[in-house]
Design a protein around this motif. Structure first.
Motif, PDB file in Angstrom:
ATOM      1  N   VAL A 177       0.836  -1.204   0.000  1.00 57.41           N
ATOM      2  CA  VAL A 177       0.000   0.000   0.000  1.00 57.41           C
ATOM      3  C   VAL A 177       0.870   1.253   0.000  1.00 57.41           C
ATOM      4  O   VAL A 177       1.714   1.438   0.877  1.00 57.41           O
ATOM      5  N   ASP A 178       0.679   2.101  -0.996  1.00 55.20           N
ATOM      6  CA  ASP A 178       1.361   3.400  -1.058  1.00 55.20           C
ATOM      7  C   ASP A 178       0.576   4.277  -2.026  1.00 55.20           C
ATOM      8  O   ASP A 178       0.823   4.282  -3.226  1.00 55.20           O
ATOM      9  N   THR A 179      -0.391   5.005  -1.477  1.00 51.27           N
ATOM     10  CA  THR A 179      -1.278   5.825  -2.309  1.00 51.27           C
ATOM     11  C   THR A 179      -0.759   7.238  -2.500  1.00 51.27           C
ATOM     12  O   THR A 179      -1.323   7.996  -3.287  1.00 51.27           O
ATOM     13  N   GLY A 180       0.287   7.609  -1.769  1.00 44.86           N
ATOM     14  CA  GLY A 180       0.820   8.965  -1.880  1.00 44.86           C
ATOM     15  C   GLY A 180       0.396   9.877  -0.753  1.00 44.86           C
ATOM     16  O   GLY A 180       0.863  11.011  -0.654  1.00 44.86           O
ATOM     17  N   SER A 181      -0.497   9.399   0.113  1.00 45.40           N
ATOM     18  CA  SER A 181      -0.894  10.196   1.282  1.00 45.40           C
ATOM     19  C   SER A 181      -1.190   9.262   2.440  1.00 45.40           C
ATOM     20  O   SER A 181      -1.571   8.100   2.237  1.00 45.40           O
ATOM     21  N   LEU A 182      -1.032   9.770   3.658  1.00 49.02           N
ATOM     22  CA  LEU A 182      -1.315   8.953   4.835  1.00 49.02           C
ATOM     23  C   LEU A 182      -2.790   8.595   4.895  1.00 49.02           C
ATOM     24  O   LEU A 182      -3.147   7.451   5.187  1.00 49.02           O
ATOM     25  N   ALA A 183      -3.663   9.551   4.594  1.00 52.35           N
ATOM     26  CA  ALA A 183      -5.102   9.276   4.624  1.00 52.35           C
ATOM     27  C   ALA A 183      -5.456   8.178   3.628  1.00 52.35           C
ATOM     28  O   ALA A 183      -6.195   7.242   3.944  1.00 52.35           O
ATOM     29  N   GLY A 184      -4.909   8.273   2.426  1.00 51.78           N
ATOM     30  CA  GLY A 184      -5.178   7.255   1.414  1.00 51.78           C
ATOM     31  C   GLY A 184      -4.638   5.897   1.812  1.00 51.78           C
ATOM     32  O   GLY A 184      -5.290   4.869   1.619  1.00 51.78           O
ATOM     33  N   ASP A 185      -3.422   5.891   2.384  1.00 46.71           N
ATOM     34  CA  ASP A 185      -2.822   4.629   2.827  1.00 46.71           C
ATOM     35  C   ASP A 185      -3.670   3.964   3.897  1.00 46.71           C
ATOM     36  O   ASP A 185      -3.912   2.754   3.850  1.00 46.71           O
ATOM     37  N   LEU A 186      -4.114   4.743   4.877  1.00 44.66           N
ATOM     38  CA  LEU A 186      -4.876   4.162   5.983  1.00 44.66           C
ATOM     39  C   LEU A 186      -6.254   3.689   5.527  1.00 44.66           C
ATOM     40  O   LEU A 186      -6.749   2.656   5.995  1.00 44.66           O
ATOM     41  N   ARG A 187      -6.872   4.416   4.613  1.00 40.29           N
ATOM     42  CA  ARG A 187      -8.164   3.954   4.079  1.00 40.29           C
ATOM     43  C   ARG A 187      -8.000   2.656   3.294  1.00 40.29           C
ATOM     44  O   ARG A 187      -8.808   1.735   3.411  1.00 40.29           O
ATOM     45  N   GLU A 188      -6.942   2.589   2.480  1.00 34.61           N
ATOM     46  CA  GLU A 188      -6.706   1.364   1.712  1.00 34.61           C
ATOM     47  C   GLU A 188      -6.354   0.205   2.635  1.00 34.61           C
ATOM     48  O   GLU A 188      -6.796  -0.932   2.429  1.00 34.61           O
ATOM     49  N   ALA A 189      -5.557   0.479   3.663  1.00 37.99           N
ATOM     50  CA  ALA A 189      -5.231  -0.561   4.640  1.00 37.99           C
ATOM     51  C   ALA A 189      -6.494  -1.071   5.319  1.00 37.99           C
ATOM     52  O   ALA A 189      -6.636  -2.273   5.571  1.00 37.99           O
ATOM     53  N   ALA A 190      -7.430  -0.173   5.609  1.00 33.88           N
ATOM     54  CA  ALA A 190      -8.691  -0.575   6.230  1.00 33.88           C
ATOM     55  C   ALA A 190      -9.476  -1.504   5.307  1.00 33.88           C
ATOM     56  O   ALA A 190     -10.015  -2.529   5.748  1.00 33.88           O
ATOM     57  N   ARG A 191      -9.516  -1.168   4.020  1.00 32.52           N
ATOM     58  CA  ARG A 191     -10.247  -2.013   3.068  1.00 32.52           C
ATOM     59  C   ARG A 191      -9.626  -3.408   2.970  1.00 32.52           C
ATOM     60  O   ARG A 191     -10.329  -4.421   2.956  1.00 32.52           O
ATOM     61  N   ILE A 192      -8.303  -3.446   2.886  1.00 32.59           N
ATOM     62  CA  ILE A 192      -7.611  -4.734   2.755  1.00 32.59           C
ATOM     63  C   ILE A 192      -7.779  -5.559   4.024  1.00 32.59           C
ATOM     64  O   ILE A 192      -8.060  -6.760   3.980  1.00 32.59           O
ATOM     65  N   THR A 193      -7.615  -4.909   5.172  1.00 32.29           N
ATOM     66  CA  THR A 193      -7.711  -5.606   6.451  1.00 32.29           C
ATOM     67  C   THR A 193      -9.104  -6.200   6.651  1.00 32.29           C
ATOM     68  O   THR A 193      -9.253  -7.278   7.235  1.00 32.29           O
ATOM     69  N   ALA A 194     -10.117  -5.512   6.147  1.00 29.77           N
ATOM     70  CA  ALA A 194     -11.479  -6.027   6.285  1.00 29.77           C
ATOM     71  C   ALA A 194     -11.621  -7.386   5.616  1.00 29.77           C
ATOM     72  O   ALA A 194     -12.387  -8.239   6.076  1.00 29.77           O
ATOM     73  N   GLY A 195     -10.852  -7.624   4.563  1.00 25.83           N
ATOM     74  CA  GLY A 195     -10.939  -8.894   3.847  1.00 25.83           C
ATOM     75  C   GLY A 195     -10.437 -10.079   4.645  1.00 25.83           C
ATOM     76  O   GLY A 195     -10.842 -11.215   4.400  1.00 25.83           O
ATOM     77  N   THR A 196      -9.538  -9.836   5.596  1.00 32.08           N
ATOM     78  CA  THR A 196      -8.989 -10.938   6.403  1.00 32.08           C
ATOM     79  C   THR A 196      -9.388 -10.842   7.867  1.00 32.08           C
ATOM     80  O   THR A 196      -8.990 -11.690   8.663  1.00 32.08           O
TER      81      THR A 196
END
Length: 197
Positions: free
Chosen positions: A76-95
């Motif tokens: 995960v590296d979206t270019g912003s901390l907010a984007g990274d944390l939102r993407e991490a949340a989406r991925i984490t929800a899957g597991t």
């Protein structure tokens, strides 16, 4: 301590044993897990398991360590901390369901057995801590947050804590929508400008 012999078991077969252990853990819990149950699920004799790992704690620890793989959060590296944390949340929800069930299944045993505790941290906790740490480091480099922001210390506790408590509070595992809203409502505001002392 006797060194485990593994010469007659292929890596693929060994992984089948480990998968059987993890499935039994999630379904039965640590206390109810037996070598007999794992052997039945893996279609082998329990003597095979005893010969390779000697005890249930050793087998469970080995299975937990086998579960450690490059987690998708690392990429995960979206270019912003907010984007990274939102993407991490989406991925984490899957597991979240599988990982949370595994953590809960170990219950008190993981507190009493240092090897199990270490294996659980290695399998599920340390990869996430490393990925979150990398996100924070990039945010600091970009000037989004100061390196000594006091909320950074609690970032992992917030994200991992909400995963563990969600089934108890809501009767279900946290999904992507819930986790992203949690990031927006709680995590990102905490990581805003450093509060005055």
């Amino acid at each position: 301590m006797t060194t485990a012999r593994r010469s007659k078991i292929t890596p693929e077969r060994e992984q089948e044993f480990f998968d059987a252990v993890l499935d039994e853990l999630r379904e039965q819990g640590y206390e109810a897990l037996t070598m007999e149950g794992v052997a039945a699920r893996a279609s082998c004799g329990k003597s095979t398991l005893y010969r390779q790992w000697q005890t249930k704690p050793r087998l469970v620890a080995a299975a937990l360590r086998s579960a450690r793989r490059d987690r998708s959060l690392v990429a995960v590296d979206t270019g912003s901390l907010a984007g990274d944390l939102r993407e991490a949340a989406r991925i984490t929800a899957g597991t979240s369901g599988r990982d949370t069930r595994l953590t809960q299944a170990l219950g008190h045993a993981v507190l009493d057995d240092e090897e199990l505790q270490g294996a659980l941290r290695e399998a599920l906790v340390e990869p996430e801590l490393a990925a979150l740490g990398a996100m924070v480091d990039r945010a600091v480099e970009r000037g989004e947050i100061p390196a000594d922001h006091p909320a950074v210390e609690f970032l992992a506790a917030q994200l991992l804590g909400v995963l563990r408590i969600s089934p108890l509070l809501h009767g279900r595992h946290a999904d992507a929508d819930y986790l992203v809203r949690f990031v927006d409502a709680c995590v990102l505001p905490a990581l805003g400008p450093t509060p005055a002392p």
